[in-house]
Design a protein around this motif. Structure first.
Motif, mmCIF file in Angstrom:
data_model
loop_
_atom_site.group_PDB
_atom_site.id
_atom_site.type_symbol
_atom_site.label_atom_id
_atom_site.label_comp_id
_atom_site.label_asym_id
_atom_site.label_seq_id
_atom_site.Cartn_x
_atom_site.Cartn_y
_atom_site.Cartn_z
ATOM 1 N N ARG A 272 24.969 -7.101 76.379
ATOM 2 C CA ARG A 272 24.478 -8.452 76.642
ATOM 3 C C ARG A 272 25.135 -9.068 77.877
ATOM 4 O O ARG A 272 24.487 -9.742 78.670
ATOM 5 C CB ARG A 272 24.710 -9.341 75.419
ATOM 6 N N ILE A 273 26.418 -8.837 78.037
ATOM 7 C CA ILE A 273 27.114 -9.379 79.209
ATOM 8 C C ILE A 273 26.544 -8.774 80.487
ATOM 9 O O ILE A 273 26.354 -9.471 81.497
ATOM 10 C CB ILE A 273 28.631 -9.139 79.087
ATOM 11 N N GLU A 274 26.235 -7.492 80.457
ATOM 12 C CA GLU A 274 25.654 -6.854 81.645
ATOM 13 C C GLU A 274 24.221 -7.324 81.892
ATOM 14 O O GLU A 274 23.765 -7.378 83.036
ATOM 15 C CB GLU A 274 25.702 -5.337 81.476
ATOM 16 N N LYS A 275 23.530 -7.673 80.843
ATOM 17 C CA LYS A 275 22.165 -8.183 80.963
ATOM 18 C C LYS A 275 22.146 -9.575 81.583
ATOM 19 O O LYS A 275 21.202 -9.945 82.290
ATOM 20 C CB LYS A 275 21.518 -8.220 79.563
ATOM 21 N N MET B 132 36.389 -9.187 80.827
ATOM 22 C CA MET B 132 37.392 -8.974 81.876
ATOM 23 C C MET B 132 36.821 -8.137 83.018
ATOM 24 O O MET B 132 37.013 -8.451 84.192
ATOM 25 C CB MET B 132 38.634 -8.306 81.289
ATOM 26 N N ASP B 133 36.102 -7.087 82.662
ATOM 27 C CA ASP B 133 35.530 -6.199 83.677
ATOM 28 C C ASP B 133 34.517 -6.914 84.561
ATOM 29 O O ASP B 133 34.386 -6.600 85.754
ATOM 30 C CB ASP B 133 34.850 -4.998 83.011
ATOM 31 N N LYS B 134 33.784 -7.858 83.976
ATOM 32 C CA LYS B 134 32.713 -8.555 84.702
ATOM 33 C C LYS B 134 33.159 -9.899 85.285
ATOM 34 O O LYS B 134 32.353 -10.611 85.893
ATOM 35 C CB LYS B 134 31.510 -8.771 83.780
ATOM 36 N N GLY B 135 34.427 -10.261 85.084
ATOM 37 C CA GLY B 135 34.926 -11.508 85.652
ATOM 38 C C GLY B 135 34.375 -12.753 84.984
ATOM 39 O O GLY B 135 34.285 -13.818 85.599
ATOM 40 N N VAL B 136 34.004 -12.631 83.716
ATOM 41 C CA VAL B 136 33.476 -13.769 82.959
ATOM 42 C C VAL B 136 34.637 -14.478 82.257
ATOM 43 O O VAL B 136 35.471 -13.841 81.618
ATOM 44 C CB VAL B 136 32.441 -13.300 81.913
ATOM 45 N N THR B 137 34.681 -15.797 82.380
ATOM 46 C CA THR B 137 35.704 -16.588 81.699
ATOM 47 C C THR B 137 35.310 -16.777 80.237
ATOM 48 O O THR B 137 34.154 -17.056 79.923
ATOM 49 C CB THR B 137 35.873 -17.959 82.376
ATOM 50 N N VAL B 138 36.277 -16.625 79.336
ATOM 51 C CA VAL B 138 36.062 -16.873 77.910
ATOM 52 C C VAL B 138 37.040 -17.964 77.480
ATOM 53 O O VAL B 138 38.238 -17.892 77.782
ATOM 54 C CB VAL B 138 36.292 -15.603 77.071
#
Length: 404
Positions: A108-111, A134-140
């Motif tokens: 889903r994150i890659e989508k 972390m791999d995609k640089g998304v803040t949580v």
């Protein structure tokens, strides 16, 4: 302008409340450790309202639309054809609650090519693949401490309900009976028992403080040992590992975050080390326990009772064995979603969004993943990795509901 997708649980089956049971709720401005409660610039709701279901929208619509953003609110979160999946490709922000989690898997994150921020309205972000974030640089981010006391209160309630055999006793009243012997044949006093918590963070420590007046012997294990002052104040016995704790405790409450190191921690082997007839209360995450090992232990008598409000996946399919196992006190995941808690986590979500849109730092204590690594509460409580495997089973509940 940003597209915000907010996943919330369904409205009450009888419709949204026309009148609430109480006119107000106490205002909490600070938590026990001194951290301030959420401080957004404003809120567009009345504290004590139902905010966590679809119609409540966490009180965000006016704020977001006034700023030109798009808000999509849905409860349809599981399966490839869910509303969540359809909205993900151009979503910048995804918000959900642990009680009805949007499982943000790597897929889903890659989508979600535009995804920048995943927010947990509450605490516990294991429904997000933290390694993928972390791999995609998304803040949580999550609203740390917003409902910790709510959960601690629920823990005490569930311990007493199990040990005093409250639920079956209540059942006899509903059935019109006066079956005292049937009620008390599994009822004991909590006084004098050994009670231990696996993890003594905000929730675990709050539960210990609330249990102290019951005259119990308190134990804990945690990778971060409490201060000598706190140990002395509560007369706590520290255990270096979980196995040492469970061997001596009559009641074990689980308050650890879910991550690869805690997944299925309570399995057949560990439960076999517990005292026969002990109790487990789990308000942390369902996946910390091996589902079938819990059932086996209740059926054999190794456990006298199991209570919790956390399952895996969520919502739990109708054939989930925890619904029908003996001597349980399960509830849907509600411990941290009282109307009181909702006021705080809705305000906290708005505070996070205000900081994000203003390009200001999000409170450190709210951060789980930031700039490609664990940060804030994430660095303190989590380990890198993915705990979402198996979450696709939640789609079974959706299919069953449609059939019904």
């Amino acid at each position: 302008m940003a597209k915000v997708v907010c996943v919330l649980y369904d409205d009450p089956v009888t419709g949204y409340p026309k009148k609430y049971a109480r006119d107000d709720i106490p205002k909490i401005t600070k938590y026990p450790d001194g951290q301030t409660a959420p401080t957004p610039s404003a809120i567009d709701f009345n504290p004590g309202e139902l905010l966590g279901s679809v119609s409540g929208e966490l009180g965000l619509r006016k704020f977001l639309e006034k700023a030109g953003h798009t808000l999509v609110v849905t409860s349809d979160k599981d399966g490839a054809n869910s509303r969540l999946d359809k909205e993900l490709p151009d979503a910048e922000i995804v918000i959900s609650q642990p009680f009805w989690p949007a499982y943000m898997t790597r897929e889903r994150i890659e989508k979600a090519k535009n995804l920048k921020l995943i927010v947990t309205a509450g605490i516990g972000s294991d429904h997000t693949d933290l390694q993928a974030a972390m791999d995609k640089g998304v803040t949580v981010a999550e609203v740390t401490y917003c409902n910790s006391i709510s959960v601690a209160e629920h823990i005490v309630m569930m311990i007493l309900a199990l040990v005093r055999n409250y639920i079956p006793s209540y059942g006899w009243v509903i059935k019109g009976g006066w079956n005292i012997a049937d009620c008390v044949e599994r009822s004991y006093d909590l006084e004098g028992m050994n009670v231990g918590t696996v993890a003594a963070g905000r929730i675990g420590l709050a539960a210990l403080r609330r249990l102290k007046p019951f005259g119990v012997k308190l134990h804990y294990t945690d990778k971060h040992r409490l201060s000598k002052e706190v140990e002395k104040e509560l007369d706590l016995t520290f255990h270096p590992d979980v196995e040492s704790l469970v061997k001596v405790c009559d009641v074990v409450t689980i308050n650890a975050p879910l991550h690869p190191e805690t997944e299925h921690m309570f399995n057949d082997r560990l439960i076999s080390k517990m005292k026969r007839g002990s109790y487990i209360v789990n308000t942390a995450r369902g996946k910390i326990c091996d589902r079938d090992a819990i059932v086996r232990a209740l059926e054999s008598g190794q456990l006298a009772g199991y209570a919790g409000d956390v399952w895996f996946p969520q919502p739990a399919p109708k054939d989930h064995p925890w619904r029908t196992m003996p001597h349980h006190g399960m509830t849907p995941h509600i411990s941290g979603s009282s109307l009181s808690a909702q006021a705080r986590y809705a305000a906290g979500v708005r505070e996070i969004l205000e900081a994000y849109f203003a390009k200001k730092p999000i409170r450190t204590e709210y951060l789980v993943v930031d700039k490609g690594k664990l940060a804030g509460v994430g660095a303190h409580s989590y380990t890198a990795g993915d705990a979402t495997k198996g979450s696709e089973e939640a789609a079974k509940f959706k299919k069953e509901k449609v059939k019904a």
